[in-house]
Design an enzyme around this catalytic site. Structure first.
Site, PDB file in Angstrom:
ATOM      1  N   TYR A  60       0.701  -1.026   0.014  1.00  0.00           N
ATOM      2  CA  TYR A  60       0.027   0.068  -0.058  1.00  0.00           C
ATOM      3  C   TYR A  60       0.751   1.263   0.016  1.00  0.00           C
ATOM      4  O   TYR A  60       1.555   1.619   0.816  1.00  0.00           O
ATOM      5  CB  TYR A  60      -0.905   0.095   1.370  1.00  0.00           C
ATOM      6  N   PHE A 207     -13.652  -3.635  -0.451  1.00  0.00           N
ATOM      7  CA  PHE A 207     -14.172  -2.869  -1.382  1.00  0.00           C
ATOM      8  C   PHE A 207     -16.016  -3.275  -0.869  1.00  0.00           C
ATOM      9  O   PHE A 207     -16.541  -3.648  -1.988  1.00  0.00           O
ATOM     10  CB  PHE A 207     -13.983  -3.377  -2.574  1.00  0.00           C
ATOM     11  N   PRO A 208     -15.974  -2.738   0.522  1.00  0.00           N
ATOM     12  CA  PRO A 208     -17.653  -2.984   0.608  1.00  0.00           C
ATOM     13  C   PRO A 208     -18.477  -1.938  -0.076  1.00  0.00           C
ATOM     14  O   PRO A 208     -18.841  -1.031   0.762  1.00  0.00           O
ATOM     15  CB  PRO A 208     -17.576  -2.763   2.341  1.00  0.00           C
ATOM     16  N   LEU A 209     -19.038  -2.339  -0.978  1.00  0.00           N
ATOM     17  CA  LEU A 209     -19.752  -1.450  -1.989  1.00  0.00           C
ATOM     18  C   LEU A 209     -21.358  -1.593  -1.155  1.00  0.00           C
ATOM     19  O   LEU A 209     -22.327  -0.792  -1.641  1.00  0.00           O
ATOM     20  CB  LEU A 209     -19.853  -1.587  -3.325  1.00  0.00           C
ATOM     21  N   GLY A 210     -21.631  -2.612  -0.743  1.00  0.00           N
ATOM     22  CA  GLY A 210     -23.006  -2.911  -0.195  1.00  0.00           C
ATOM     23  C   GLY A 210     -23.079  -3.788   1.192  1.00  0.00           C
ATOM     24  O   GLY A 210     -22.056  -3.682   1.851  1.00  0.00           O
ATOM     25  N   GLY A 211     -24.263  -4.083   1.406  1.00  0.00           N
ATOM     26  CA  GLY A 211     -24.038  -4.935   3.012  1.00  0.00           C
ATOM     27  C   GLY A 211     -24.094  -6.512   2.785  1.00  0.00           C
ATOM     28  O   GLY A 211     -24.729  -6.827   1.650  1.00  0.00           O
ATOM     29  N   LEU A 216     -26.009  -4.061  -2.470  1.00  0.00           N
ATOM     30  CA  LEU A 216     -27.218  -3.299  -2.308  1.00  0.00           C
ATOM     31  C   LEU A 216     -27.323  -2.223  -3.079  1.00  0.00           C
ATOM     32  O   LEU A 216     -26.706  -1.610  -3.525  1.00  0.00           O
ATOM     33  CB  LEU A 216     -27.272  -2.380  -0.618  1.00  0.00           C
TER      34      LEU A 216
END
Length: 280
Positions: A60, A207-211, A216
């Site tokens: 990173y 990369f949590p774009l939803g639940g 979502l």
């Protein structure tokens, strides 16, 4: 819904809303570096706000700004309850994106480099990240995971994890040494999440774009957010945590205001009606 801590590996309590360090040094793998001072400020504020799980990696950053260096500068000497997780395996390509994979013989050097950069004698959690930028599956991880298991036996690593894996690869790893955490791209295999929950393994979506285990719908997020007086990002993080008691969220940012928004999501108690609306 009450969000409780998770016992990582059975002996490391972590708050389920942590912090992902990828965006501290740069907005994207092929983007420009961010000022070191801003990353240091974000890290210190994250800990002040109660975060005690930081997810990082040696790849990173750029030559002049590295996430692990920022973590050491900002937080060392480390609090006793702070858990730092890192990943080894990817090798950066010409653009800085992790496009190559380390051989078994290269893994010790990567672990030792993380120890030096972070200023630690032992790493709390080390994931073997496999597959480059491709999806999980299609290759054996036994030889590489066995190297990390040996480093764990030598006391350089406390707990082991695997990242970007399918069920067969997780099973392969578990035959070699205990697996404390799985870190896969958000929206992955629901069956793998269920297996982790049953085995007491943390499931850490990146990369949590939803639940939960599925994306979502943006309109549904907006409806629930408006009803709860929250942002759509906060609802997405809260839904992620509601998906399973084994899920650990690690939203990342390089901005103080965004950090505060993310951390506040841990206090958003979604109702059964909220969750039903999100599922549609």
């Amino acid at each position: 819904m009450t969000i409780t801590d998770f016992s990582l590996g059975g002996d490391l309590p972590v708050r389920r809303l942590g912090f992902g360090a990828m965006r501290l040094a740069m907005g994207a793998f092929d983007g420009p570096s961010r000022p070191a001072e801003s990353g240091i400020a974000v890290l210190r504020r994250a800990v002040e706000l109660g975060v005690n799980h930081i997810d990082t990696a040696g790849f990173y950053g750029r030559a002049e700004v590295r996430a692990n260096d920022l973590i050491r500068t900002a937080l060392s000497p480390y609090r006793d309850d702070l858990v730092i997780a890192t990943k080894v395996g990817p090798l950066p390509g010409p653009t800085g994106a992790p496009s190559g994979q380390a051989t078994p013989g290269q893994l010790r050097g990567l672990v030792e480099a993380d120890l030096r950069a972070l200023g630690l004698d032992r790493l709390d959690l080390v994931y073997l990240r496999v597959g480059g930028m491709a999806g999980p599956g299609g290759e054996s991880i036994a030889d590489r995971f066995a190297v990390l298991a040996e480093l764990r036996a030598q006391g350089l690593i406390r707990h082991l994890g695997v990242s970007n894996v399918d069920a067969a690869q997780l099973a392969e790893a578990r035959q070699i040494a205990p697996v404390a955490a799985v870190q896969n791209r958000h929206g992955g295999d629901q069956g793998l999440l269920t297996e982790c929950e049953q085995a007491g393994i943390a499931y850490v979506p990146y990369f949590p774009l939803g639940g939960g285990a599925q994306r979502l719908d943006a309109d549904r997020l907006g409806v629930v957010a408006a009803r709860r007086g929250a942002t759509t990002a906060q609802v997405a993080i809260a839904a992620l945590l509601a998906a399973s008691p084994s899920v650990l969220a690690i939203p990342g940012t390089g901005a103080l205001d965004h950090l505060a928004e993310n951390v506040a999501a841990g206090e958003l108690d979604l109702t059964d009606q909220d969750l039903a609306d999100l599922r549609g």
